[in-house]
Design an enzyme around this catalytic site. Structure first.
Site, PDB file in Angstrom:
ATOM      1  N   CYS A 175      60.122  37.058  46.937  1.00 14.92           N
ATOM      2  CA  CYS A 175      59.461  35.833  46.465  1.00 14.92           C
ATOM      3  C   CYS A 175      58.860  36.045  45.081  1.00 14.92           C
ATOM      4  O   CYS A 175      57.775  36.602  44.932  1.00 14.92           O
ATOM      5  CB  CYS A 175      58.379  35.438  47.469  1.00 14.92           C
ATOM      6  SG  CYS A 175      57.374  34.065  46.884  1.00 14.92           S
ATOM      7  N   CYS A 200      55.461  34.467  44.543  1.00 13.23           N
ATOM      8  CA  CYS A 200      54.297  35.156  45.125  1.00 13.23           C
ATOM      9  C   CYS A 200      53.943  36.396  44.315  1.00 13.23           C
ATOM     10  O   CYS A 200      52.777  36.717  44.151  1.00 13.23           O
ATOM     11  CB  CYS A 200      54.589  35.627  46.556  1.00 13.23           C
ATOM     12  SG  CYS A 200      55.520  34.478  47.531  1.00 13.23           S
ATOM     13  N   ASP A 201      54.946  37.134  43.847  1.00 10.34           N
ATOM     14  CA  ASP A 201      54.693  38.476  43.325  1.00 10.34           C
ATOM     15  C   ASP A 201      54.949  38.643  41.831  1.00 10.34           C
ATOM     16  O   ASP A 201      54.648  39.705  41.272  1.00 10.34           O
ATOM     17  CB  ASP A 201      55.563  39.493  44.095  1.00 10.34           C
ATOM     18  CG  ASP A 201      55.257  39.451  45.585  1.00 10.34           C
ATOM     19  OD1 ASP A 201      54.088  39.207  45.918  1.00 10.34           O
ATOM     20  OD2 ASP A 201      56.170  39.642  46.400  1.00 10.34           O
TER      21      ASP A 201
END
Ligand code: NAP
Length: 307
Positions: free
Chosen positions: A132, A135-136
């Site tokens: 993701c 997200c990261d």
């Protein structure tokens, strides 16, 4: 209390089913699962959902879906369903150690990111390996990262990652992309993105402490392997439908997606309906998921009326 409708999953499909079944006075109970709001909560700009000419952030859009469902009386629980018994009526659903009864079930559990299946991938997940970018990506400021895949997700993730990373390399197993032309063009135009075609990732090298240090790549044409230094690797190779909790009680297609009757959301079990990515291996769009969520609510309403 026996419920009329339990909805399992809270992406655009589940929450649209919640809006419609709440407005039909069915007081739906929604189990939001491990990723409330579904996959759109791990994406950034949604540019293709009608009604948002300037785009909308995925998490904001899903908050709006939830608020709209709650306004009409849907009850949303931030809990994950552990077990379902659909062998007799009422259907039974267990979540957080409690048992719930329902006359009908709408399944909208979506799909999860596919992984390559390497040992190091699991070991280093969250420490240099990710599925993701949204997200990261933030953790890779001025770093060199790899994105694996050749579909729209790979193009999207790679383009997104250029906001942070100094260099993004897309590794694809063929010499032709599956992604749509516009997404490929956008990625290819980006000076920070380069491509390695006909290549597969054989191993990921690093430790939990150091993170990812390099990857081993095989060129499938020349059959040579090489070590490629990078700080992170993002998997963008598609998704697997989430049907594990149904324990083989539903008819699935060859790729594991729930089969629904033509032009409807009825599954092989009367009173159980499926919508969204868990039954759609073709379109997989927020808007089509929402559409099928609406269908599931209408199908459930009609089915309940006829009981
Ligand atoms: P996808 O279209 O199924 O593409 C998966 C890619 O990963 C393919 O290029 C595939 O290679 C590769 N792949 C699969 N398994 C692999 C493995 N084990 N090792 C190496 N490579 C592997 O999945 P997606 O990109 O996630 O897209 C899914 C759907 O969502 C599509 O319909 C897409 O249009 C849509 N989507 C849309 C947007 C947008 O419009 N903004 C963004 C993301 C996704 P092969 O090509 O060789 O099979």
């Amino acid at each position: 209390m026996k419920r009329k409708v339990i909805i399992i999953g809270s992406g655009p499909a589940g929450l649209t089913a919640a809006i419609y079944s709440a407005r039909a006075n069915l007081s739906p109970l929604v189990f939001e699962g491990i990723q409330p709001g579904g996959q759109l909560t791990i994406t950034t700009d949604v540019e293709n959902y009608p009604g948002f000419p300037d785009g909308v952030m995925g998490p904001d859009m899903m908050d709006k879906f939830r608020k709209q469902a709650q306004r009409f009386g849907a009850e949303c629980l931030f809990q994950t369903v552990e077990k379902v018994d659909m062998s007799k009526k009422p259907f039974l659903v267990w979540a957080n150690g409690e048992k719930y009864e329902s006359e009908s079930i709408i399944i909208s559990t979506g799909a999860s990111a596919k992984l390559l299946g390497l040992d190091a991938e699991k070991e280093l997940m969250g420490n240099g390996v990710s599925a993701c970018a949204t997200c990261d990506g933030f953790f890779y400021k001025d770093k060199k990262v790899v994105v694996v895949g050749g579909g729209d997700s790979a193009m999207e993730e790679a383009t997104f990652l250029t906001k942070f990373a100094s260099e993004v390399i897309i590794i694809h197993r063929r010499d032709e992309f599956r992604a749509s032309k516009i997404m490929v063009e956008r990625a290819l135009k980006n000076p920070k993105i380069s491509i390695k075609y006909n290549s597969i990732v054989k191993n990921i090298i690093g430790t939990k402490d150091s993170g990812v240090e390099s990857i081993e790549i095989e060129d499938i044409k020349s059959k040579t392997t090489s070590i490629f230094k990078c700080d992170g690797i993002f998997m963008a190779i598609g998704h697997i439908p989430n049907t594990k909790i149904f324990n083989n009680s539903l008819s699935l297609d060859e790729n594991g997606y729930i089969k629904t009757m033509p032009d409807s959301t009825h599954t092989n079990i009367a009173g159980v309906f499926a919508c969204g990515d868990v039954q759609d291996s073709i379109y997989k769009q927020a808007v089509t998921a929402a559409g099928s969520g609406c269908m599931a609510a209408l199908d459930a309403e009609k089915w309940l009326e006829n009981q």
